[in-house]
Motif scaffolding. Sequence first.
Motif, PDB file in Angstrom:
ATOM      1  N   ALA A 144       4.065  35.049  -1.301  1.00  0.00           N
ATOM      2  CA  ALA A 144       4.946  34.832  -0.164  1.00  0.00           C
ATOM      3  C   ALA A 144       4.335  35.345   1.128  1.00  0.00           C
ATOM      4  O   ALA A 144       5.022  35.804   2.009  1.00  0.00           O
ATOM      5  CB  ALA A 144       6.290  35.489  -0.417  1.00  0.00           C
ATOM      6  N   ILE A 161       8.984  46.774   0.236  1.00  0.00           N
ATOM      7  CA  ILE A 161       8.662  46.914  -1.181  1.00  0.00           C
ATOM      8  C   ILE A 161       9.352  45.814  -1.976  1.00  0.00           C
ATOM      9  O   ILE A 161      10.534  45.865  -2.237  1.00  0.00           O
ATOM     10  CB  ILE A 161       9.132  48.277  -1.717  1.00  0.00           C
ATOM     11  CG1 ILE A 161       8.748  49.387  -0.740  1.00  0.00           C
ATOM     12  CG2 ILE A 161       8.570  48.540  -3.092  1.00  0.00           C
ATOM     13  CD1 ILE A 161       9.664  50.569  -0.767  1.00  0.00           C
ATOM     14  N   ALA A 162       8.598  44.832  -2.311  1.00  0.00           N
ATOM     15  CA  ALA A 162       9.178  43.782  -3.151  1.00  0.00           C
ATOM     16  C   ALA A 162       8.884  44.124  -4.593  1.00  0.00           C
ATOM     17  O   ALA A 162       7.742  44.331  -4.975  1.00  0.00           O
ATOM     18  CB  ALA A 162       8.589  42.435  -2.803  1.00  0.00           C
ATOM     19  N   PRO A 163       9.907  44.224  -5.389  1.00  0.00           N
ATOM     20  CA  PRO A 163       9.729  44.727  -6.753  1.00  0.00           C
ATOM     21  C   PRO A 163       8.978  43.774  -7.678  1.00  0.00           C
ATOM     22  O   PRO A 163       8.290  44.189  -8.577  1.00  0.00           O
ATOM     23  CB  PRO A 163      11.154  44.929  -7.251  1.00  0.00           C
ATOM     24  CG  PRO A 163      11.984  44.037  -6.382  1.00  0.00           C
ATOM     25  CD  PRO A 163      11.282  43.943  -5.073  1.00  0.00           C
ATOM     26  N   THR A 164       9.103  42.507  -7.469  1.00  0.00           N
ATOM     27  CA  THR A 164       8.467  41.609  -8.422  1.00  0.00           C
ATOM     28  C   THR A 164       7.173  41.061  -7.849  1.00  0.00           C
ATOM     29  O   THR A 164       6.771  41.369  -6.740  1.00  0.00           O
ATOM     30  CB  THR A 164       9.365  40.419  -8.775  1.00  0.00           C
ATOM     31  OG1 THR A 164       9.388  39.558  -7.641  1.00  0.00           O
ATOM     32  CG2 THR A 164      10.749  40.856  -9.114  1.00  0.00           C
ATOM     33  N   MET A 224      12.264  45.438  15.226  1.00  0.00           N
ATOM     34  CA  MET A 224      13.333  45.904  14.338  1.00  0.00           C
ATOM     35  C   MET A 224      12.711  46.455  13.060  1.00  0.00           C
ATOM     36  O   MET A 224      11.973  45.766  12.377  1.00  0.00           O
ATOM     37  CB  MET A 224      14.235  44.730  13.995  1.00  0.00           C
ATOM     38  CG  MET A 224      15.380  45.123  13.108  1.00  0.00           C
ATOM     39  SD  MET A 224      16.417  43.702  12.754  1.00  0.00           S
ATOM     40  CE  MET A 224      15.233  42.540  12.161  1.00  0.00           C
ATOM     41  N   SER A 225      12.979  47.674  12.763  1.00  0.00           N
ATOM     42  CA  SER A 225      12.400  48.228  11.541  1.00  0.00           C
ATOM     43  C   SER A 225      13.415  48.159  10.424  1.00  0.00           C
ATOM     44  O   SER A 225      14.584  48.452  10.604  1.00  0.00           O
ATOM     45  CB  SER A 225      11.953  49.670  11.779  1.00  0.00           C
ATOM     46  OG  SER A 225      12.989  50.555  11.436  1.00  0.00           O
ATOM     47  N   ILE A 226      12.944  47.726   9.303  1.00  0.00           N
ATOM     48  CA  ILE A 226      13.840  47.624   8.157  1.00  0.00           C
ATOM     49  C   ILE A 226      13.246  48.430   7.032  1.00  0.00           C
ATOM     50  O   ILE A 226      12.413  47.952   6.271  1.00  0.00           O
ATOM     51  CB  ILE A 226      14.018  46.173   7.725  1.00  0.00           C
ATOM     52  CG1 ILE A 226      14.481  45.359   8.927  1.00  0.00           C
ATOM     53  CG2 ILE A 226      15.031  46.051   6.603  1.00  0.00           C
ATOM     54  CD1 ILE A 226      14.480  43.890   8.691  1.00  0.00           C
ATOM     55  N   PRO A 227      13.632  49.675   6.944  1.00  0.00           N
ATOM     56  CA  PRO A 227      13.026  50.534   5.934  1.00  0.00           C
ATOM     57  C   PRO A 227      13.297  50.009   4.531  1.00  0.00           C
ATOM     58  O   PRO A 227      14.384  49.530   4.244  1.00  0.00           O
ATOM     59  CB  PRO A 227      13.697  51.890   6.152  1.00  0.00           C
ATOM     60  CG  PRO A 227      14.927  51.587   6.932  1.00  0.00           C
ATOM     61  CD  PRO A 227      14.667  50.343   7.702  1.00  0.00           C
ATOM     62  N   GLY A 228      12.275  50.087   3.715  1.00  0.00           N
ATOM     63  CA  GLY A 228      12.474  49.747   2.316  1.00  0.00           C
ATOM     64  C   GLY A 228      12.321  48.276   2.010  1.00  0.00           C
ATOM     65  O   GLY A 228      12.176  47.886   0.879  1.00  0.00           O
ATOM     66  N   LEU A 229      12.354  47.466   3.039  1.00  0.00           N
ATOM     67  CA  LEU A 229      12.321  46.041   2.752  1.00  0.00           C
ATOM     68  C   LEU A 229      10.923  45.558   2.411  1.00  0.00           C
ATOM     69  O   LEU A 229      10.751  44.481   1.889  1.00  0.00           O
ATOM     70  CB  LEU A 229      12.861  45.242   3.925  1.00  0.00           C
ATOM     71  CG  LEU A 229      14.372  45.310   4.081  1.00  0.00           C
ATOM     72  CD1 LEU A 229      14.843  44.394   5.170  1.00  0.00           C
ATOM     73  CD2 LEU A 229      15.066  44.958   2.775  1.00  0.00           C
TER      74      LEU A 229
END
Lengths: 686, 473
Positions: B17, B8-11, B1-6
């Motif tokens: 993690a 990139i964690a901003p903080t 399952m591809s989840i685009p954008g996920l």
Amino acid sequence: MSSYQETEDFERDFREALEDLQVNNRYDIQNLTMIARENTEHALAISQVLQDHLKRIAPHKKLPSLYVLDSIVKNVGTPYTLFFGKRLFQTYMDSYASVDMNTRRKMDEMLKTWKEPIPGSIDTRPVFPPDVTRPIENALIKARTSAMHAQQQNLRTEQQLLGRGRSMGQPVPYRETPTPPGSGYRPPSQASGYPAEHAASMANGSPHGHPTQPPSHYPLHQQQIPPTRSTPQPPASLHAFQPLHGGYSMPQSGISVDALTDDIQRLITAFKAEVSRNPHDPSIQTRLKALLDLQSLLQSQNLPQDQLVLVKNRIAELAVTIRAPPAQIATPVPIPQPVAVAPSPAAAPKVSLDSLLGSGALAALLARGSATPQVSTPQPPPATVAIRSPPPQRVEPPKVAAPQADPMSLLNMLRKAGMLPATTPSSGSTPVPNVAPSVATPFPLPVHGMTPPSLENLTGDIAFKASSLKQYVFRPHLLSFMYEALGPQCTQCGRRFKTDEEGKKKKTAHMDWHFKVNQRIAETEKRGQHRSWFIDEMDWINSRETIDEDYVAPTGDSGAQGSAAKAPKLQYIPVPDDPMLANSVCPICQEKFETRWLDDAQEFVWPDALRVGDRIHHASCHKEAMGSSAVGSLYSRNTPEPVLGKRKAEVSRSHLEKCTAYGLRLTEPKQDELTGIRGKLKMEAA
Amino acid sequence: MSIPGLGIAPTAATPTAAPTSTATTTIVSLQPFWEWRFEVPVSSSLTIRLLSGTAEKDGTELAPSTPYTFSGAKSKINTWKGCELQVTAPTPDAYDAYTSKPTADETPMVSYLNLHMKLEGLRAAAAKAIGNGEGDMGPRILVAGPANTGKTSLVKMLAGWATRMGHQPMVVNTDAAQGMLSLPGTLSAAVFATIMDITTEWGGIPSSGPVATPIKLPLAYYYGLSSPDENLRLFKSLLSRLAVAATSRLAEDPDVKKTGMLIDTRTPNAAKGGYDLLAHIVAEFSVNIIIVLGSERMTAELVRRFSGQRTSLGECIHVVGLDKSGGVVERDAAFMQGAREATIREYFFGDVRRSLSPFTQSVAFDGVGIWRIMEAPTTATADSDDFYNVSSREQLLEKVEPSLMMVNCMLAVMYASVHDAPETIRDSNIMGFVYVADVDEKKKRLKVLAPVSAKLGDRPLLWGSYPEPMVSL
Ligand SMILES: Nc1ncnc2c1ncn2[C@@H]1O[C@H](COP(=O)(O)OP(=O)(O)OP(=O)(O)O)[C@@H](O)[C@H]1O
Ligand SMILES: [Mg+2]
Ligand SMILES: [Zn+2]
Ligand SMILES: [Zn+2]
């Protein structure tokens, strides 16, 4: 700025991922759980997206998403439990209402696991707190009851489907399969459905390479294998002494000797493991023996419930305080790296029964009670518990007494040994402090019932000189002014309340404040929130702190103020948890209270009810009996709306004047915003 | 399952993690007077639960079995009666900690407790006197000392203990480098009547909607520089303004009046009139008790300056030197900057427990009035004659046009009007801050991020150099 945008992107991506989720594919579920774990800064968004998704999707698609929710709360925990918890009733009930019987059964089981601690976790609290799960259970019971009336002929089927929801305090009308006593809080030992590789692979972080399990095998009862979780992750051997029989929060529910014996059995297992790790430590063997004796004592005696409660609490306490030995998760697939549990930066001193009870204390205790007297390990001389010598303070061992053939009561023995507090712990919300007994001695406490001498007098000898303030002059009697003298703590925030009349009154107002705030937090979560402007100098000078009073801030929508003012304020209390209270009648008219579901509060409530001391009255009856002024002044939380409305109006007027003076044009939300923040202050009567 | 954008964690949460990481739980047992000292970086977190006994952080008690999550903190949990804590972290190396095991005669905590109890005695006396219609006030305590001696911790502790005993201390922060209930660069005061949120420095900055720990309302003034000697005149002027407001509140609010004030300070820079500045604070706030932490030399200096002196109310001024705690840690520049950035981010976006939505708005250049806070010319020092010179006052602020220089800067929004005189603007307290996201010099528009969705109208904006610009908010 970017963060704001990112939240939106993130929300969209997560929503799309959820929409892709069609079957109970545990890799997808796992994946989404991992995403939730790694992006807790988006926890609120994730929870909202998931709950909205659950609302929207077709019934036959709901289960996988419910499993995602379940997996997130169990594997990640906070803050998700908080966010989901707030709307859990709606989410659960909406789904429950629309799905088929098969799914309902799965949901029942899921709910059951939510009421329990994560198996294997040393966190003894349930996945969701009772105030989240109880309304659901109550609603299910209600649904079942009406179903029973409606369809007598289908009774048996209904029972099978719905009878699994267990009630926490209220009697269940009927029960399909009687649960054996003592197993009430234990997850069913049905672990076969749970794929062991699942946990193993998650722990490894390599979720690939395992055959897909049929959907129905999703972990509902992870008794054998705890899922990975960011919160306490004990090794497998720790399960052995996890107190499963009720935890701390519900000591009033019945305790069976069997259950206690089981717990002791677990401890014994743990100790055996410890013996093999430390074969040269004779004290472990002694304690192991002591536990065995305690076990047989329990079995040979018929102890009353209240004593069992204390014993149970004590055992539970011991269980959580035993140092977790580093170990591996027991899985068919060996994992190369051990699960890091105990070894933390040299900080944690070893906690053992020894440090808790004093070496051999339990053994000595049991030696007196059991038929097999035993040589207790050498004791340190009765500790002269001086503050200056804090290292290993030990409980003085019981004086050597003639062994009694028939030990009196276990309770007394535990007390004498200093293992239990002298008095029954109140409501048992916290475990008895372990270290306290040894410490209590050096503190001369003010005698109860006597008004303590004034602080002014007591501190008269302290001078503003280093020699007087400095450490070598410790004044333990003064410390009690910050502890005992202030009464017990609020379990939510830690504030102390005296137990006298005034203290009780304050506590009531305080708990009421917690309740209202929690309720409002749930409400406002749906709306956007934002930082407020600080208040102006003059307002600040004129503001007064309010304690346990909370102004109901107007909502963002215009017109809300008007409608709030129109709607008569509902005077209610949540249905009491205490079964005694729950069955009480109004002392004035002798009638029972009507229970209603209050959507705003997400709770069953008694409308027109008022708690006065520890009795509940109809608010209207009480008002009549006492005269309205009494109600108004004593229970300002029930102050009728007009007062708040007036305050609001005044505040906004003065605010508007100020804004006009500054030539500041305000958009609607802004205005409410300032009103809201100012409303939090009790403004000086203008 | 591809989840685009996920991905990139901003903080900064990402590095800790890692999928292989395993949560770790430790039980910490403390005997009376012991302290568990911990450090957890901004990029990680740590959750503490009180399993049994009693424990406190900086004077505020932990509630039983309630999770408290800390991030970007160097602090301690101490106990008077013994306790057991459960500490959970995402990975074993998420934090650093050790237990200090002093006896009663080895810990300065006992002297702080004695001090508090003495203050309680004075408060009781003040309450009695106020009851008799006399003009007494609770004690005003100033905590001084070299850098990293636990001054702020002591102020917090005294505040926590006072509120626990039902009092309402007024806490005043005169260290602009670290804000209190506000952003860095400000001087502020607030009354603490309710329990503090121990997971943050001083608790959250007020926001819309309810919060589980009652909010404290600060009164804040913007200095816009970090060190008092960068513009001593402006600094003193703001302090005087703060003192007037705080004293007025104290005089009119009986609960605060009988409790008194707790004043935190920044280490005086002896070479640049730092002791004069302390004397200024002592005079302006009618301080009658000065506690000096961890420096006999500074104690001697302050005894010399204040012994025999009396406050405006005729009370003796006491100066007492106490030991600092061995646990106080130095926080390096990078840590402090990280903390400042976290505070600013939290100001606009909230935290894990509650996310906030700031508002972006685009304003024309002529729709705003911006003043630059000037650093004092090097010749100007704490020359108090010069201070009252009207012409020199105006130099404190300079009206400026929006420019690219402002991008990524914080601007303070003042409770004043652009039509007011510069000194009125300067002396006003602040409404809050906006962040300059972009300046388009061609179109003559600037884009700002504001906490509240309101037009800035004719509110003057003050542009300082502290807190420093933040490239990625
Ligand atoms: N006993 C202690 N154990 C561990 N950490 C401590 C202890 N006392 C204080 N600290 C921590 O040390 C740091 C510095 O303390 P604090 O801010 O109180 O000192 P300060 O004198 O006010 O510093 P500054 O000079 O920067 O104002 C803080 O992070 C504080 O939490
Ligand atoms: Mg400081
Ligand atoms: Zn509380
Ligand atoms: Zn009635």
